[in-house]
Motif scaffolding. Structure first.
Motif, PDB file in Angstrom:
ATOM      1  N   GLN A 198     -31.255  24.317 -46.152  1.00  0.00           N
ATOM      2  CA  GLN A 198     -31.857  24.426 -47.479  1.00  0.00           C
ATOM      3  C   GLN A 198     -31.916  23.071 -48.173  1.00  0.00           C
ATOM      4  O   GLN A 198     -32.870  22.771 -48.900  1.00  0.00           O
ATOM      5  N   LEU A 199     -30.912  22.251 -47.953  1.00  0.00           N
ATOM      6  CA  LEU A 199     -30.849  20.943 -48.599  1.00  0.00           C
ATOM      7  C   LEU A 199     -31.764  19.916 -47.947  1.00  0.00           C
ATOM      8  O   LEU A 199     -32.027  18.859 -48.531  1.00  0.00           O
ATOM      9  N   SER A 200     -32.280  20.213 -46.780  1.00  0.00           N
ATOM     10  CA  SER A 200     -33.042  19.235 -46.008  1.00  0.00           C
ATOM     11  C   SER A 200     -34.372  18.858 -46.656  1.00  0.00           C
ATOM     12  O   SER A 200     -34.976  17.855 -46.278  1.00  0.00           O
ATOM     13  N   THR A 201     -34.843  19.646 -47.625  1.00  0.00           N
ATOM     14  CA  THR A 201     -36.099  19.315 -48.306  1.00  0.00           C
ATOM     15  C   THR A 201     -35.907  18.227 -49.354  1.00  0.00           C
ATOM     16  O   THR A 201     -36.885  17.685 -49.871  1.00  0.00           O
ATOM     17  N   ILE A 202     -34.667  17.887 -49.670  1.00  0.00           N
ATOM     18  CA  ILE A 202     -34.380  16.902 -50.724  1.00  0.00           C
ATOM     19  C   ILE A 202     -34.661  15.488 -50.228  1.00  0.00           C
ATOM     20  O   ILE A 202     -34.152  15.067 -49.190  1.00  0.00           O
ATOM     21  N   LYS A 203     -35.468  14.765 -50.979  1.00  0.00           N
ATOM     22  CA  LYS A 203     -35.707  13.343 -50.719  1.00  0.00           C
ATOM     23  C   LYS A 203     -35.005  12.467 -51.757  1.00  0.00           C
ATOM     24  O   LYS A 203     -34.853  11.256 -51.557  1.00  0.00           O
TER      25      LYS A 203
END
Length: 277
Positions: A198-203
């Motif tokens: 879920q956190l992998s979309t954070i840039k």
């Protein structure tokens, strides 16, 4: 995460309502109107008869919601900009004071209203308002806030961030998950996400601020959050204080001025590094 899960987490949080070295606190006066923690505490209260004069204005976002906009004095775009997300009480004068404080630091600060004009004055009212939040609509409001900061001719933000406390802290993280263009996200004791996928979309770069005495977000949960951020490849800094939940709210019983001052110094440095570069 489904809304029920967030509501239950919020109930636990408000009932209770690699770790970095805390930043040093600056006592140097600011010509821009920025205030120290001591000054912020003195000017800040939930009592309307003692509230400091607001410096911002109400604006309408593209989704039809209202927001509170505060701009740096005499500043012109392009300006670094921050989406401000309220605690479970709603968009009250406490959050407006925070928004003005961020504007004094040189940011276009826009406080969203996820309660559509309603404000809680006691825990029962606040929890009822949390339960009424529709996740999809809240996300639309945050997307609209971001679009406002990018497109308003007074702002034209080249870089944007988010900040929130408690309920708003969780939503600050979710804002970074929903808006890859975000450069920075700050969450003060917001309920964390511990799933790396879920956190992998954070840039954005993430700053998480927590209290070790916070029973709703114990240290082991913070450690799981930090590990998940690392696994997701998110650049982050986690800072913990020997303090309780809501320690940065001068209107609350758990307010800890020393921890709040250090956390603000940490936040100020982080935002300057990520948004003003």
């Amino acid at each position: 995460m489904k809304r029920l899960t967030w509501v239950l987490a919020a109930a636990l949080m408000f009932t209770a309502c690699a770790t970095g070295k805390p930043a040093e606190v600056s006592r140097t006066p600011s010509a821009t109107g920025a205030v120290s923690e001591e000054e912020f505490k003195a000017m800040h209260t939930l009592r309307k008869d003692a509230a400091p004069e607001r410096k911002g204005q109400q604006v309408e976002l593209s989704d039809g919601s209202k927001a509170y906009l505060s701009l740096p004095p005499n500043a012109k775009g392009p300006l670094p900009a921050i989406i401000v997300i309220h605690e479970w009480w709603g968009l009250n004068e406490h959050v407006q004071a925070w928004t003005d404080r961020l504007a004094a630091e040189g940011y276009a600060a826009l406080a969203v209203d996820l309660y559509h004009g309603k404000v809680g004055t006691n825990p029962d009212e606040a929890l009822a308002l949390v339960k009424q939040v529709d996740d999809d609509q809240a996300t639309k409001t945050l997307l609209a806030a971001h679009a406002f900061l990018k497109g308003d001719p007074r702002i034209q933000a080249p870089r944007t961030g988010s900040i929130g406390w408690c309920f708003g802290g969780g939503w600050s993280l979710r804002t970074a998950m929903a808006i890859p263009e975000l450069s920075a996200a700050v969450l003060y004791y917001g309920h964390p996400v511990t799933d790396p996928q879920q956190l992998s979309t954070i840039k954005a770069q993430v700053l998480g601020i927590f209290g070790t005495k916070d029973k709703s977000i114990p240290p082991e949960t913070v450690q799981a959050f930090e590990k998940a951020l690392e696994e997701a490849g998110v650049r982050s800094r986690i800072v913990e204080y020997d303090a309780d939940h809501a320690f940065a709210n001068p209107s609350g019983a758990r307010y800890d001025e020393r921890a709040a001052a250090s956390a603000w110094a940490e936040t100020s440095a982080f935002l300057a590094r990520t948004l003003k570069r």
